[in-house]
Design a protein around this motif. Structure first.
Motif, PDB file in Angstrom:
ATOM      1  N   ALA A   1     -52.060 -83.754 -39.939  1.00  0.00           N
ATOM      2  CA  ALA A   1     -52.567 -85.082 -40.299  1.00  0.00           C
ATOM      3  C   ALA A   1     -53.422 -85.657 -39.183  1.00  0.00           C
ATOM      4  O   ALA A   1     -53.195 -85.398 -38.003  1.00  0.00           O
ATOM      5  CB  ALA A   1     -51.401 -86.024 -40.603  1.00  0.00           C
ATOM      6  N   ILE A   2     -54.423 -86.434 -39.606  1.00  0.00           N
ATOM      7  CA  ILE A   2     -55.259 -87.189 -38.660  1.00  0.00           C
ATOM      8  C   ILE A   2     -54.865 -88.649 -38.810  1.00  0.00           C
ATOM      9  O   ILE A   2     -54.810 -89.179 -39.917  1.00  0.00           O
ATOM     10  CB  ILE A   2     -56.758 -87.020 -38.988  1.00  0.00           C
ATOM     11  N   LEU A   3     -54.576 -89.286 -37.681  1.00  0.00           N
ATOM     12  CA  LEU A   3     -54.111 -90.668 -37.705  1.00  0.00           C
ATOM     13  C   LEU A   3     -55.217 -91.600 -37.221  1.00  0.00           C
ATOM     14  O   LEU A   3     -55.618 -91.552 -36.055  1.00  0.00           O
ATOM     15  CB  LEU A   3     -52.884 -90.771 -36.790  1.00  0.00           C
ATOM     16  N   THR A   4     -55.737 -92.432 -38.140  1.00  0.00           N
ATOM     17  CA  THR A   4     -56.783 -93.398 -37.772  1.00  0.00           C
ATOM     18  C   THR A   4     -56.377 -94.778 -38.288  1.00  0.00           C
ATOM     19  O   THR A   4     -57.186 -95.511 -38.855  1.00  0.00           O
ATOM     20  CB  THR A   4     -58.149 -92.979 -38.369  1.00  0.00           C
ATOM     21  N   VAL A   5     -55.099 -95.102 -38.114  1.00  0.00           N
ATOM     22  CA  VAL A   5     -54.570 -96.400 -38.577  1.00  0.00           C
ATOM     23  C   VAL A   5     -54.608 -97.405 -37.427  1.00  0.00           C
ATOM     24  O   VAL A   5     -54.779 -97.024 -36.265  1.00  0.00           O
ATOM     25  CB  VAL A   5     -53.111 -96.250 -39.081  1.00  0.00           C
TER      26      VAL A   5
ATOM     27  N   ILE B   1     -50.231 -83.642 -35.450  1.00  0.00           N
ATOM     28  CA  ILE B   1     -50.930 -84.918 -35.656  1.00  0.00           C
ATOM     29  C   ILE B   1     -52.066 -85.041 -34.653  1.00  0.00           C
ATOM     30  O   ILE B   1     -51.866 -84.868 -33.444  1.00  0.00           O
ATOM     31  CB  ILE B   1     -49.967 -86.119 -35.491  1.00  0.00           C
ATOM     32  N   LEU B   2     -53.262 -85.305 -35.168  1.00  0.00           N
ATOM     33  CA  LEU B   2     -54.412 -85.610 -34.324  1.00  0.00           C
ATOM     34  C   LEU B   2     -54.493 -87.130 -34.283  1.00  0.00           C
ATOM     35  O   LEU B   2     -54.805 -87.774 -35.286  1.00  0.00           O
ATOM     36  CB  LEU B   2     -55.680 -85.007 -34.937  1.00  0.00           C
TER      37      LEU B   2
ATOM     38  N   ARG C   1     -46.368 -81.350 -32.784  1.00  0.00           N
ATOM     39  CA  ARG C   1     -47.434 -81.395 -31.778  1.00  0.00           C
ATOM     40  C   ARG C   1     -48.344 -82.590 -32.041  1.00  0.00           C
ATOM     41  O   ARG C   1     -48.765 -82.809 -33.172  1.00  0.00           O
ATOM     42  CB  ARG C   1     -48.285 -80.116 -31.832  1.00  0.00           C
ATOM     43  N   VAL C   2     -48.649 -83.334 -30.987  1.00  0.00           N
ATOM     44  CA  VAL C   2     -49.588 -84.453 -31.108  1.00  0.00           C
ATOM     45  C   VAL C   2     -50.722 -84.242 -30.116  1.00  0.00           C
ATOM     46  O   VAL C   2     -50.489 -83.984 -28.937  1.00  0.00           O
ATOM     47  CB  VAL C   2     -48.893 -85.805 -30.809  1.00  0.00           C
TER      48      VAL C   2
END
Length: 207
Positions: free
Chosen positions: A149-153, A173-174, A188-189
């Motif tokens: 998942a890409i997190l842009t929140v 998570i990116l 993994r982040v």
């Protein structure tokens, strides 16, 4: 040596090698020395040899590396024969830009699905990617079997969203938010902070 023993720095360089070797192969080149590869990817040749040493004997002295063999090898390591499906959470300015870009230079990574809480966006598509309500995140991640998942929140909800992603089975998570995420050790982040990247670039230019 198993893949889990590969240092993170080496793992990050593998896609760089893979992309460059592919370009050379398409140009009809069949072999390359670590020195030539070093000049092309701007990584010193000792580092390249060390990176390659994790995977056994890939080249031989005086001959260099067989490009086709390397490509096949890295394709297996990087799972480049399979498309990695990705979920994007947060369809703001950056999220929208990523949906439009959608890794078009790399056919092996694809954003498949997006989530947001904005009623104006939910139920619509951007660049062909459906946008679901964030309340449906766990259900849809489970349905699609996506584990990246890409997190842009916004920062204030990032930890809460990350926890939901982990509960849904996401393993990577990116993170484009400025928050440091607290996740289990087996998740993994990768943090991408554009302002820090720019500041370090400015520092390097000045010094």
């Amino acid at each position: 040596m198993g893949e889990e023993k590969i240092p993170q720095a080496t793992a990050k360089r593998l896609p760089l090698y893979y992309r460059h070797l592919n370009t050379l192969y398409q140009q009809g080149k069949q072999r390359i020395s670590s020195k030539e590869l070093s000049e092309a990817v701007k990584v010193d040749s000792a580092t390249i040899r060390k990176d390659f040493s994790y995977f056994g004997e890939l080249g031989r002295k005086g001959y260099g590396y067989d490009i086709q063999h390397l490509i096949q090898f890295f394709r297996n390591i990087l799972d480049q024969h399979e498309v990695s499906k990705v979920a994007l959470v947060g369809v703001g300015n950056l999220g929208t830009a990523l949906l439009h870009y959608n890794f078009m230079k790399n056919d092996n990574t694809q954003i498949e699905i997006a989530f947001d809480s904005n009623a104006d966006k939910v139920g619509k598509e951007i660049a062909g990617i459906p946008i679901y309500h964030i309340d449906d995140l766990e259900k849809e991640i489970n349905r699609t079997g996506i584990n990246l998942a890409i997190l842009t929140v916004p920062a204030h909800v990032s930890q809460q969203v990350a926890e939901t992603l982990v509960e849904a089975g996401v393993q990577g998570i990116l993170n484009f938010t400025p928050s440091r995420l607290d996740v289990p050790d087996d998740v993994r982040v990768h943090h991408i902070d554009l302002s820090i990247e720019l500041q370090s670039l400015i520092y390097l230019l000045k010094n």
